[in-house]
Design a protein around this motif. Structure first.
Motif, PDB file in Angstrom:
ATOM      1  N   PHE A 124       4.571  15.790 -24.336  1.00 36.51           N
ATOM      2  CA  PHE A 124       4.609  14.330 -24.259  1.00 36.51           C
ATOM      3  C   PHE A 124       4.176  13.806 -22.903  1.00 36.51           C
ATOM      4  O   PHE A 124       3.464  12.788 -22.826  1.00 36.51           O
ATOM      5  CB  PHE A 124       6.002  13.808 -24.624  1.00 36.51           C
ATOM      6  CG  PHE A 124       5.937  12.718 -25.660  1.00 36.51           C
ATOM      7  CD1 PHE A 124       5.958  13.012 -27.014  1.00 36.51           C
ATOM      8  CD2 PHE A 124       5.794  11.391 -25.293  1.00 36.51           C
ATOM      9  CE1 PHE A 124       5.855  12.008 -27.979  1.00 36.51           C
ATOM     10  CE2 PHE A 124       5.695  10.385 -26.244  1.00 36.51           C
ATOM     11  CZ  PHE A 124       5.726  10.693 -27.589  1.00 36.51           C
ATOM     12  N   THR A 125       4.560  14.465 -21.812  1.00 36.50           N
ATOM     13  CA  THR A 125       4.090  14.004 -20.506  1.00 36.50           C
ATOM     14  C   THR A 125       2.583  14.238 -20.379  1.00 36.50           C
ATOM     15  O   THR A 125       1.881  13.446 -19.748  1.00 36.50           O
ATOM     16  CB  THR A 125       4.840  14.698 -19.358  1.00 36.50           C
ATOM     17  OG1 THR A 125       4.808  16.117 -19.556  1.00 36.50           O
ATOM     18  CG2 THR A 125       6.282  14.227 -19.288  1.00 36.50           C
ATOM     19  N   ALA A 126       2.091  15.303 -21.001  1.00 36.50           N
ATOM     20  CA  ALA A 126       0.641  15.542 -20.995  1.00 36.50           C
ATOM     21  C   ALA A 126      -0.080  14.421 -21.733  1.00 36.50           C
ATOM     22  O   ALA A 126      -1.151  13.959 -21.300  1.00 36.50           O
ATOM     23  CB  ALA A 126       0.332  16.889 -21.632  1.00 36.50           C
ATOM     24  N   ARG A 127       0.481  13.964 -22.848  1.00 35.82           N
ATOM     25  CA  ARG A 127      -0.121  12.850 -23.588  1.00 35.82           C
ATOM     26  C   ARG A 127      -0.230  11.609 -22.705  1.00 35.82           C
ATOM     27  O   ARG A 127      -1.240  10.893 -22.724  1.00 35.82           O
ATOM     28  CB  ARG A 127       0.715  12.518 -24.823  1.00 35.82           C
ATOM     29  CG  ARG A 127       0.590  13.516 -25.964  1.00 35.82           C
ATOM     30  CD  ARG A 127       1.586  13.163 -27.070  1.00 35.82           C
ATOM     31  NE  ARG A 127       1.541  14.122 -28.154  1.00 35.82           N
ATOM     32  CZ  ARG A 127       0.803  13.977 -29.252  1.00 35.82           C
ATOM     33  NH1 ARG A 127       0.074  12.892 -29.411  1.00 35.82           N
ATOM     34  NH2 ARG A 127       0.807  14.900 -30.192  1.00 35.82           N
ATOM     35  N   ALA A 128       0.832  11.344 -21.945  1.00 37.76           N
ATOM     36  CA  ALA A 128       0.816  10.176 -21.058  1.00 37.76           C
ATOM     37  C   ALA A 128      -0.243  10.335 -19.973  1.00 37.76           C
ATOM     38  O   ALA A 128      -0.953   9.379 -19.638  1.00 37.76           O
ATOM     39  CB  ALA A 128       2.197   9.975 -20.439  1.00 37.76           C
ATOM     40  N   ALA A 129      -0.372  11.543 -19.417  1.00 41.28           N
ATOM     41  CA  ALA A 129      -1.384  11.789 -18.383  1.00 41.28           C
ATOM     42  C   ALA A 129      -2.790  11.645 -18.953  1.00 41.28           C
ATOM     43  O   ALA A 129      -3.687  11.100 -18.296  1.00 41.28           O
ATOM     44  CB  ALA A 129      -1.186  13.180 -17.792  1.00 41.28           C
TER      45      ALA A 129
END
Length: 213
Positions: free
Chosen positions: A135-140
């Protein structure tokens, strides 16, 4: 098994060697991803910067993420999980406000008077120390797209195959060293997974070759 984040970065850089001729911009997901990214950038002779991302956690269980935020005003939430946990909008809004404050503080602390590196027209390699839910990768990824990256490559030392499959359509390329079928946590794939501090991030960004703004 990786010795530490620097070892993971060295092994990841070998998988990314084909990008060296285009001189990509390597962005480490702060904090832990910056250590891996610094080694990738060093071995590819690439520019280095950070992208600040924050997990949106459950109020009574912050480690359980229901979303993520990133630079550029990115907010991504998991509505199904929020509904399943019975979280009220007001509760999520409070967490997002708190995480936005932390994000702004970290951006100011890491960059000081230096502006964020321009991504427009560049090949951007987003590097984390591991992908658990992604999920943090999606935001990045969303942040890099919004900031005008021409091509986005997601790179990580380790991630479960299911997460790799979910993220693959969102990027131009995804590179992962190890995709274990049995995955419980990122840390179990490192001999040394000590916490990365803000001082570590500042030091790495301060000693790297300045990115072209």
């Amino acid at each position: 098994m990786f010795i530490d984040r620097a070892d993971a970065g060295a092994r990841l850089a070998a998988r990314l060697a084909h990008l060296r001729p285009v001189r990509p911009l390597v962005l480490g997901l702060a904090r832990g991803g910056v250590v891996v990214a610094a080694e990738v950038a060093r071995r590819l002779d690439a520019d280095l910067d950070a992208v600040v991302v924050r997990k949106v956690g459950v109020p009574w269980h912050p480690e359980l993420g229901v979303g993520a935020i990133a630079e550029g005003g990115i907010v991504l939430l998991n509505p199904a999980l929020i509904a399943e946990l019975g979280l009220a909008r007001a509760d999520i809004a409070r967490v997002i406000r708190r995480e936005r404050r932390v994000l702004r503080e970290r951006v100011a602390e890491y960059r000081r008077d230096r502006p964020a590196t321009a991504l427009a027209g560049r090949v951007v390699v987003l590097v984390d120390d591991g992908l658990a839910t992604g999920f943090t990768a999606r935001a990045a990824i969303a942040s890099a797209r919004r900031r005008g990256a021409e091509r986005v490559v997601l790179a990580s030392p380790v991630a479960p195959p299911s997460v790799v499959a979910q993220l693959r359509p969102l990027v131009d390329e995804i590179v992962v060293v190890d995709e274990p079928d049995f995955f419980t946590s990122i840390g179990e794939h490192y001999l040394d997974f000590s916490e990365t501090t803000d001082d570590d991030v500042r030091r790495l960004l301060g000693t790297a070759r300045p990115a072209v703004a």
